[in-house]
Design an enzyme around this catalytic site. Sequence first.
Site, PDB file in Angstrom:
ATOM      1  N   GLY A  11     -14.795  -0.860  -8.593  1.00 22.00           N
ATOM      2  CA  GLY A  11     -15.308  -1.612  -7.458  1.00 22.00           C
ATOM      3  C   GLY A  11     -16.109  -0.683  -6.574  1.00 22.00           C
ATOM      4  O   GLY A  11     -16.242   0.502  -6.875  1.00 22.00           O
ATOM      5  N   SER A  15     -13.460  -1.076  -1.360  1.00 24.18           N
ATOM      6  CA  SER A  15     -13.381  -2.470  -1.807  1.00 24.18           C
ATOM      7  C   SER A  15     -11.936  -2.931  -1.903  1.00 24.18           C
ATOM      8  O   SER A  15     -11.676  -4.102  -2.183  1.00 24.18           O
ATOM      9  CB  SER A  15     -14.062  -2.619  -3.168  1.00 24.18           C
ATOM     10  OG  SER A  15     -13.418  -1.807  -4.125  1.00 24.18           O
ATOM     11  N   GLY A  16     -11.016  -2.018  -1.702  1.00 22.44           N
ATOM     12  CA  GLY A  16      -9.598  -2.364  -1.841  1.00 22.44           C
ATOM     13  C   GLY A  16      -9.077  -2.115  -3.239  1.00 22.44           C
ATOM     14  O   GLY A  16      -8.000  -2.565  -3.606  1.00 22.44           O
ATOM     15  N   ALA A  40      -3.859  12.530  -8.413  1.00 19.86           N
ATOM     16  CA  ALA A  40      -4.948  12.608  -7.446  1.00 19.86           C
ATOM     17  C   ALA A  40      -5.968  13.611  -7.969  1.00 19.86           C
ATOM     18  O   ALA A  40      -5.637  14.748  -8.265  1.00 19.86           O
ATOM     19  CB  ALA A  40      -4.411  13.059  -6.098  1.00 19.86           C
ATOM     20  N   THR A  41      -7.219  13.159  -8.089  1.00 19.86           N
ATOM     21  CA  THR A  41      -8.241  14.050  -8.643  1.00 19.86           C
ATOM     22  C   THR A  41      -9.097  14.697  -7.559  1.00 19.86           C
ATOM     23  O   THR A  41      -9.898  15.569  -7.846  1.00 19.86           O
ATOM     24  CB  THR A  41      -9.173  13.266  -9.603  1.00 19.86           C
ATOM     25  OG1 THR A  41      -9.744  12.179  -8.871  1.00 19.86           O
ATOM     26  CG2 THR A  41      -8.419  12.749 -10.803  1.00 19.86           C
ATOM     27  N   SER A  42      -8.926  14.239  -6.304  1.00 20.55           N
ATOM     28  CA  SER A  42      -9.756  14.793  -5.223  1.00 20.55           C
ATOM     29  C   SER A  42      -9.246  16.161  -4.783  1.00 20.55           C
ATOM     30  O   SER A  42      -8.048  16.374  -4.684  1.00 20.55           O
ATOM     31  CB  SER A  42      -9.720  13.885  -4.003  1.00 20.55           C
ATOM     32  OG  SER A  42     -10.232  12.642  -4.329  1.00 20.55           O
ATOM     33  N   HIS A  56      -4.212   7.411   1.970  1.00 17.20           N
ATOM     34  CA  HIS A  56      -3.676   6.917   0.705  1.00 17.20           C
ATOM     35  C   HIS A  56      -2.211   7.318   0.542  1.00 17.20           C
ATOM     36  O   HIS A  56      -1.387   6.527   0.083  1.00 17.20           O
ATOM     37  CB  HIS A  56      -4.503   7.453  -0.472  1.00 17.20           C
ATOM     38  CG  HIS A  56      -5.766   6.669  -0.712  1.00 17.20           C
ATOM     39  ND1 HIS A  56      -5.773   5.312  -0.839  1.00 17.20           N
ATOM     40  CD2 HIS A  56      -7.051   7.059  -0.866  1.00 17.20           C
ATOM     41  CE1 HIS A  56      -7.019   4.886  -1.046  1.00 17.20           C
ATOM     42  NE2 HIS A  56      -7.811   5.941  -1.057  1.00 17.20           N
ATOM     43  N   GLU A  71      -1.563  16.734  -8.214  1.00 15.27           N
ATOM     44  CA  GLU A  71      -2.947  17.021  -7.846  1.00 15.27           C
ATOM     45  C   GLU A  71      -3.608  17.719  -9.017  1.00 15.27           C
ATOM     46  O   GLU A  71      -3.265  18.840  -9.364  1.00 15.27           O
ATOM     47  CB  GLU A  71      -2.975  17.891  -6.586  1.00 15.27           C
ATOM     48  CG  GLU A  71      -2.690  17.058  -5.355  1.00 15.27           C
ATOM     49  CD  GLU A  71      -2.643  17.879  -4.083  1.00 15.27           C
ATOM     50  OE1 GLU A  71      -3.286  18.940  -4.038  1.00 15.27           O
ATOM     51  OE2 GLU A  71      -1.931  17.444  -3.157  1.00 15.27           O
ATOM     52  N   ASP A  92      -6.468   8.183  -9.723  1.00 10.83           N
ATOM     53  CA  ASP A  92      -7.464   7.772  -8.727  1.00 10.83           C
ATOM     54  C   ASP A  92      -8.239   9.029  -8.306  1.00 10.83           C
ATOM     55  O   ASP A  92      -7.655   9.887  -7.649  1.00 10.83           O
ATOM     56  CB  ASP A  92      -6.736   7.122  -7.549  1.00 10.83           C
ATOM     57  CG  ASP A  92      -7.665   6.327  -6.652  1.00 10.83           C
ATOM     58  OD1 ASP A  92      -8.881   6.433  -6.803  1.00 10.83           O
ATOM     59  OD2 ASP A  92      -7.152   5.605  -5.786  1.00 10.83           O
TER      60      ASP A  92
END
EC number: 2.7.1.156
Lengths: 192, 142
Positions: A11, A15-16, A40-42, A56, A71, A92
């Site tokens: 999305g 966008s949710g 978590a990829t950030s 989040h 992570e 995500d």
Amino acid sequence: METASITFITGGVRSGKSSFAEKTAVKKALEIDGGLHYIATSKSADEEMEERIRNHQKDRNESGYLWNTWEQPVNIESLAFYFKKNDVILLDCLTTLLSNELFSQDTGWSDTYSKKDEVFNRIWNGIKAIEKNCHHLILVSNEVFFDPLHEETELLFTYCQLMGKLHQQIVSTAENAYLVEAAIPLLMKGAK
Amino acid sequence: MHFVTGGAFNGKRKWVKENYPEGEWFSAYNKDPLIMNLESPWNSTFILEGIEVWVKELLAEMTMDEGRKYLKDVIAGWYKWENVSPDRKLIIIGTDITKGIVPIDKADRNWRDLIGWFYQDIAIKCERVDVVWYGLNQTVKG
């Protein structure tokens, strides 16, 4: 290829899609009394990113369920070993993973360009390895394909090309695929 | 006429190849020129790919208004050719470049606007329109 126990969710920005993905993960885990994992990829490179990550995290904590957070900005395959057959895993998001893999510090851009297939395989093999070792894998990604692209802007072009290839590969094997529009999940593939 | 659209790298070409294996391809990505008037006397299936690239080339020589008018004539020419025989079929593939952030470059903004209009004009004339999303098609018309 056979259908894999994967749910693909994409999305636009905000966008949710993440909260829909979290709800889907919790539901899947409750069905089998399984564990919940979050990849978590950030990388928290700046304050804005840190705030997004905190938001989040807060949402997940307040969901009342216990999430194990990993992570993992690159090389997700190395995590596969830690999961069990009754785990539900939420990753995500793929767009960040791809940027990290493409632009990791030890590779220059010219290098990266020639490593396209390698990057694709590393991510796809990672997805397959995790999927094999768990009950269900939920992959969150972003729609990034609607800007005017120029072949001259090699970097963005390559990024989108790889992202598209990955999305096509994932959608073709996933059990379910959703496009989230303004917090409304549209089922594009599979049964509810 | 059948219009196939969707974002870049969403598998449009693959989908069209699977659905029209007999088609003869003209692709802007391979530097084929835009065919304004299909003069072919044969009844066949033609596939025009990368129409957004042709539009960009047009804009190097035309104003927006001239471009839109020219493209309407192009569509009329295609329509005329196809309607000569039920054995003639035209498949048009265009990448959707209209949903991103407003481009900084004026030329890109014009390009994007003209594409939006062009695709509307095409969709009106087509009996079928599909949006391809990572290999899956959604028929939005027909």
